[in-house]
Design a protein around this motif. Structure first.
Motif, PDB file in Angstrom:
ATOM      1  N   THR A 191     -23.974  38.123 -46.063  1.00  0.00           N
ATOM      2  CA  THR A 191     -23.016  37.846 -47.122  1.00  0.00           C
ATOM      3  C   THR A 191     -22.158  39.075 -47.363  1.00  0.00           C
ATOM      4  O   THR A 191     -22.539  40.192 -47.004  1.00  0.00           O
ATOM      5  N   SER A 192     -20.996  38.872 -47.962  1.00  0.00           N
ATOM      6  CA  SER A 192     -20.128  39.976 -48.354  1.00  0.00           C
ATOM      7  C   SER A 192     -19.815  39.860 -49.834  1.00  0.00           C
ATOM      8  O   SER A 192     -19.595  38.753 -50.339  1.00  0.00           O
ATOM      9  N   VAL A 193     -19.792  41.009 -50.512  1.00  0.00           N
ATOM     10  CA  VAL A 193     -19.556  41.051 -51.955  1.00  0.00           C
ATOM     11  C   VAL A 193     -18.667  42.244 -52.263  1.00  0.00           C
ATOM     12  O   VAL A 193     -18.831  43.323 -51.677  1.00  0.00           O
ATOM     13  N   LEU A 206     -26.668  38.961 -57.121  1.00  0.00           N
ATOM     14  CA  LEU A 206     -25.650  39.020 -56.067  1.00  0.00           C
ATOM     15  C   LEU A 206     -26.271  39.180 -54.678  1.00  0.00           C
ATOM     16  O   LEU A 206     -25.568  39.164 -53.683  1.00  0.00           O
TER      17      LEU A 206
END
Length: 81
Positions: free
Chosen positions: A60-62, A31
């Protein structure tokens, strides 16, 4: 050093360690969660829902579940001890 679920919103955080077994580490690495990356919390659900994390290093975003988020050990950037 604290886990991600205990971290404050208004601070940049550096990933110090990822605890847990091989599968947890592999999943988080896939991820994009790597040691020494700088992250910050975007949002946290009220009723024990997922935590939205923004990785400032890779932009990025998770969304992570709380059990997985507890495996990510962080320290506040710029904090002097």
């Amino acid at each position: 050093m604290i886990n991600l679920t205990q971290a404050p919103y208004d601070k940049q955080l550096k990933i110090v360690d990822i605890t847990g077994g091989h599968n947890v580490r592999r999943r988080l690495l896939s991820l994009g969660f790597h040691k020494n990356h700088i992250i910050e919390l975007d949002s946290r659900s009220i009723l024990k829902g997922p935590i939205l994390v923004r990785d400032l290093t890779s932009d990025t975003s998770v969304a992570l579940g709380r059990v997985i988020a507890q495996k990510i050990m962080v320290e506040i950037v710029g904090k002097t001890e």
